[in-house]
Design an enzyme around this catalytic site. Structure first.
Site, PDB file in Angstrom:
ATOM      1  N   ASP A  41       0.691  -1.254  -0.253  1.00 37.37           N
ATOM      2  CA  ASP A  41       0.359   0.384  -0.301  1.00 37.37           C
ATOM      3  C   ASP A  41       1.150   1.195   0.391  1.00 37.37           C
ATOM      4  O   ASP A  41       1.889   1.061   0.703  1.00 37.37           O
ATOM      5  CB  ASP A  41      -1.317   0.238   1.127  1.00 37.37           C
ATOM      6  CG  ASP A  41      -2.364   1.084   1.312  1.00 37.37           C
ATOM      7  OD1 ASP A  41      -2.878   1.065   0.845  1.00 37.37           O
ATOM      8  OD2 ASP A  41      -1.946   2.554   1.877  1.00 37.37           O
ATOM      9  N   TYR A  46       2.482   9.712   0.056  1.00 41.84           N
ATOM     10  CA  TYR A  46       4.549   9.151   0.937  1.00 41.84           C
ATOM     11  C   TYR A  46       5.415   9.484   0.395  1.00 41.84           C
ATOM     12  O   TYR A  46       6.643   9.129   0.464  1.00 41.84           O
ATOM     13  CB  TYR A  46       3.810   7.851   0.456  1.00 41.84           C
ATOM     14  CG  TYR A  46       2.426   7.051   1.678  1.00 41.84           C
ATOM     15  CD1 TYR A  46       1.329   7.814   1.854  1.00 41.84           C
ATOM     16  CD2 TYR A  46       1.998   5.732   1.614  1.00 41.84           C
ATOM     17  CE1 TYR A  46       0.270   7.803   2.535  1.00 41.84           C
ATOM     18  CE2 TYR A  46       0.714   5.535   2.165  1.00 41.84           C
ATOM     19  CZ  TYR A  46       0.206   6.308   3.178  1.00 41.84           C
ATOM     20  OH  TYR A  46      -1.740   5.882   3.430  1.00 41.84           O
ATOM     21  N   LYS A  76      -2.858   6.154  -4.361  1.00 43.10           N
ATOM     22  CA  LYS A  76      -4.249   6.569  -4.398  1.00 43.10           C
ATOM     23  C   LYS A  76      -3.690   7.633  -5.059  1.00 43.10           C
ATOM     24  O   LYS A  76      -2.724   8.345  -4.833  1.00 43.10           O
ATOM     25  CB  LYS A  76      -3.789   6.903  -2.749  1.00 43.10           C
ATOM     26  CG  LYS A  76      -4.140   6.000  -1.745  1.00 43.10           C
ATOM     27  CD  LYS A  76      -4.063   5.705  -0.962  1.00 43.10           C
ATOM     28  CE  LYS A  76      -3.829   4.717   0.517  1.00 43.10           C
ATOM     29  NZ  LYS A  76      -2.739   4.427   0.963  1.00 43.10           N
ATOM     30  N   HIS A 109      -7.839   9.373  -2.054  1.00 39.32           N
ATOM     31  CA  HIS A 109      -7.078   9.195  -0.955  1.00 39.32           C
ATOM     32  C   HIS A 109      -7.936   9.790   0.653  1.00 39.32           C
ATOM     33  O   HIS A 109      -8.659   9.202   1.628  1.00 39.32           O
ATOM     34  CB  HIS A 109      -5.781   9.922  -0.511  1.00 39.32           C
ATOM     35  CG  HIS A 109      -4.920   8.825   0.144  1.00 39.32           C
ATOM     36  ND1 HIS A 109      -3.599   9.552   0.286  1.00 39.32           N
ATOM     37  CD2 HIS A 109      -4.927   8.938   1.496  1.00 39.32           C
ATOM     38  CE1 HIS A 109      -2.652   8.991   0.953  1.00 39.32           C
ATOM     39  NE2 HIS A 109      -3.940   8.522   2.190  1.00 39.32           N
TER      40      HIS A 109
HETATM   41  P1  NAP Z   1       0.320   1.016  12.256  1.00 39.89           P
HETATM   42  O1  NAP Z   1       0.699  -0.019  10.620  1.00 39.89           O
HETATM   43  O2  NAP Z   1      -0.384   0.446  13.175  1.00 39.89           O
HETATM   44  O3  NAP Z   1       1.595   1.350  12.873  1.00 39.89           O
HETATM   45  C1  NAP Z   1       2.820   1.029  12.468  1.00 39.89           C
HETATM   46  C2  NAP Z   1       3.913   0.910  13.427  1.00 39.89           C
HETATM   47  O4  NAP Z   1       4.228   0.498  14.513  1.00 39.89           O
HETATM   48  C3  NAP Z   1       5.116   1.777  13.263  1.00 39.89           C
HETATM   49  O5  NAP Z   1       5.691   2.757  14.758  1.00 39.89           O
HETATM   50  C4  NAP Z   1       6.160   0.337  13.890  1.00 39.89           C
HETATM   51  O6  NAP Z   1       7.759   0.728  14.449  1.00 39.89           O
HETATM   52  C5  NAP Z   1       5.187  -0.244  14.728  1.00 39.89           C
HETATM   53  N1  NAP Z   1       4.651  -1.802  14.618  1.00 39.89           N
HETATM   54  C6  NAP Z   1       5.010  -2.815  13.097  1.00 39.89           C
HETATM   55  N2  NAP Z   1       4.966  -3.890  13.427  1.00 39.89           N
HETATM   56  C7  NAP Z   1       5.250  -3.955  14.839  1.00 39.89           C
HETATM   57  C8  NAP Z   1       5.213  -4.822  15.520  1.00 39.89           C
HETATM   58  N3  NAP Z   1       5.252  -5.826  15.157  1.00 39.89           N
HETATM   59  N4  NAP Z   1       6.486  -4.939  16.616  1.00 39.89           N
HETATM   60  C9  NAP Z   1       6.643  -3.158  17.804  1.00 39.89           C
HETATM   61  N5  NAP Z   1       5.913  -2.452  16.807  1.00 39.89           N
HETATM   62  C10 NAP Z   1       5.609  -2.502  15.564  1.00 39.89           C
HETATM   63  O7  NAP Z   1       0.748   2.045  11.182  1.00 39.89           O
HETATM   64  P2  NAP Z   1       0.063   3.129   9.817  1.00 39.89           P
HETATM   65  O8  NAP Z   1       1.739   3.566   9.280  1.00 39.89           O
HETATM   66  O9  NAP Z   1       0.004   4.511  10.312  1.00 39.89           O
HETATM   67  O10 NAP Z   1      -0.714   2.454   8.955  1.00 39.89           O
HETATM   68  C11 NAP Z   1      -0.073   1.508   8.336  1.00 39.89           C
HETATM   69  C12 NAP Z   1      -0.533   1.827   6.896  1.00 39.89           C
HETATM   70  O11 NAP Z   1      -1.811   2.191   6.355  1.00 39.89           O
HETATM   71  C13 NAP Z   1       0.388   2.521   6.648  1.00 39.89           C
HETATM   72  O12 NAP Z   1       1.502   2.515   6.112  1.00 39.89           O
HETATM   73  C14 NAP Z   1      -0.194   3.205   4.975  1.00 39.89           C
HETATM   74  O13 NAP Z   1       0.305   2.509   4.374  1.00 39.89           O
HETATM   75  C15 NAP Z   1      -1.544   2.831   5.636  1.00 39.89           C
HETATM   76  N6  NAP Z   1      -2.407   4.489   6.258  1.00 39.89           N
HETATM   77  C16 NAP Z   1      -3.478   5.217   5.136  1.00 39.89           C
HETATM   78  C17 NAP Z   1      -3.762   5.674   5.579  1.00 39.89           C
HETATM   79  C18 NAP Z   1      -4.888   6.732   4.453  1.00 39.89           C
HETATM   80  O14 NAP Z   1      -5.597   7.860   4.817  1.00 39.89           O
HETATM   81  N7  NAP Z   1      -5.158   5.879   4.175  1.00 39.89           N
HETATM   82  C19 NAP Z   1      -3.736   6.926   6.790  1.00 39.89           C
HETATM   83  C20 NAP Z   1      -2.668   5.679   7.148  1.00 39.89           C
HETATM   84  C21 NAP Z   1      -2.425   5.152   6.797  1.00 39.89           C
HETATM   85  P3  NAP Z   1       8.550   0.406  13.223  1.00 39.89           P
HETATM   86  O15 NAP Z   1       8.641   0.689  12.050  1.00 39.89           O
HETATM   87  O16 NAP Z   1      10.074   0.856  13.888  1.00 39.89           O
HETATM   88  O17 NAP Z   1       8.903  -1.254  13.352  1.00 39.89           O
END
Ligand code: NAP
Length: 279
Positions: A41, A46, A76, A109
């Site tokens: 994704d 980004y 997106k 988006h």
């Molecule tokens: P997330 O996946 O909820 O959390 C990521 C955080 O958790 C990072 O700080 C990561 O740190 C940590 N983490 C991940 N796996 C872990 C594990 N097994 N143990 C400990 N820590 C862990 O966060 P997100 O990036 O907000 O959401 C994920 C994806 O959703 C985004 O990357 C994006 O592709 C998508 N997104 C879309 C929108 C939208 O508006 N459509 C908005 C937000 C996000 P490290 O990297 O240091 O491991």
């Protein structure tokens, strides 16, 4: 899982928000494919699409996957490109940056809202029309939306020829947005859950830590397995190869604990109201 048009979509994806353009992102995508992810994704906003494309190409070169068709890529359309012409330009830019022949799924988006527009419904309808044309011309295999509330999709329906196949929204333990998930289901829209760990905010919650201990696993594995069991496609992000593998582990959660997880109050995350954001 299958989208309404029959296209297969892997039931978990690798998130790349906050992985900056460059070697780190290229490596993260390569490692994610190595760990077993077949769904990436990204988004124009980004700024890392070129690195995502390079990571996929490196995985093909190294024999981790056979070819481009082995991985499902989502991008997106950003908010500054919502006009009809700009939508095509935004798409072309993503295509150029990714350089992977085609995009599997292209999403709007965020919905336009009244904070920025006098006529947000019209703005959304025009952007959607551009996506429909990209789909009808075979330039993208599937189209959808992100952060859309049921009322935004109901408005789209008034002029749409093709309905969104996916709605990507914030979803995680403590923020399950039931009304949107139910609406998506009733309308044949696949729900993707972004920020499945609340961008990290869930990881040090005492209750979740205790539950993870009960299952002899980690909070992240519990949170991600919970969404998958609910039929939602989670999109976890990490740059650590060990965590990538951990996040793919599907844990069997008892019905009783599923119920508890379903009902937990807000723990952390973004919880933006798409009708109120100023971007
Ligand atoms: P997330 O996946 O909820 O959390 C990521 C955080 O958790 C990072 O700080 C990561 O740190 C940590 N983490 C991940 N796996 C872990 C594990 N097994 N143990 C400990 N820590 C862990 O966060 P997100 O990036 O907000 O959401 C994920 C994806 O959703 C985004 O990357 C994006 O592709 C998508 N997104 C879309 C929108 C939208 O508006 N459509 C908005 C937000 C996000 P490290 O990297 O240091 O491991």
């Amino acid at each position: 899982m299958r989208l309404r048009n029959g296209i297969e979509i892997p039931d978990i994806g690798f998130g790349t928000w906050n992985i900056p353009y460059g070697e780190d992102c290229e490596k993260a995508v390569f490692e994610a494919i190595k760990a077993g992810y077949r769904h990436i994704d990204t988004a124009g906003a980004y700024g890392n699409e070129r690195s995502v494309g390079l990571g996929v190409k490196a995985a093909i070169r190294e024999g981790l996957i056979k070819d481009r068709a082995d991985v499902f890529i989502t991008s997106k359309l950003w908010n500054t490109n919502r006009s009809y012409n700009k939508a095509f330009r935004g798409f072309d830019k993503s295509m150029r940056n990714l350089d992977l022949d085609y995009i599997d799924l292209y999403l709007i988006h965020w919905p336009a809202n009244k904070v920025r527009y006098k006529n947000p419904d019209e703005v959304n309808a025009v952007a959607w029309q551009a996506l429909e044309e990209l789909y009808e011309d075979g330039r993208v295999k599937a189209i959808g939306v992100s952060n859309f509330l049921p009322h935004h999709i109901e408005e789209l329906k008034k002029s749409a020829k093709v309905l969104p196949m996916v709605n990507q929204i914030e979803l995680h333990v403590g923020y399950m947005q039931e009304e949107i998930v139910d609406y998506n289901k009733k309308n044949g829209i696949i729900t993707e859950g972004y920020s499945p760990l609340g961008t990290g905010a869930l990881l040090d919650n005492a209750f979740l830590i205790e539950l993870a201990e009960k299952y002899q696993t980690t909070v992240s594995a519990i949170c991600i397995s919970f969404l998958r069991k609910r039929g939602i496609i989670p999109l976890p992000k990490t740059t650590s190869p060990d965590r990538m593998s951990e996040n793919l582990r599907l844990i069997r959660i008892d019905e009783e604990d599923m119920e508890i997880l379903n009902k937990l109050p807000f723990i952390g995350g973004h919880a933006h109201n798409p009708d109120e954001v100023d971007f």
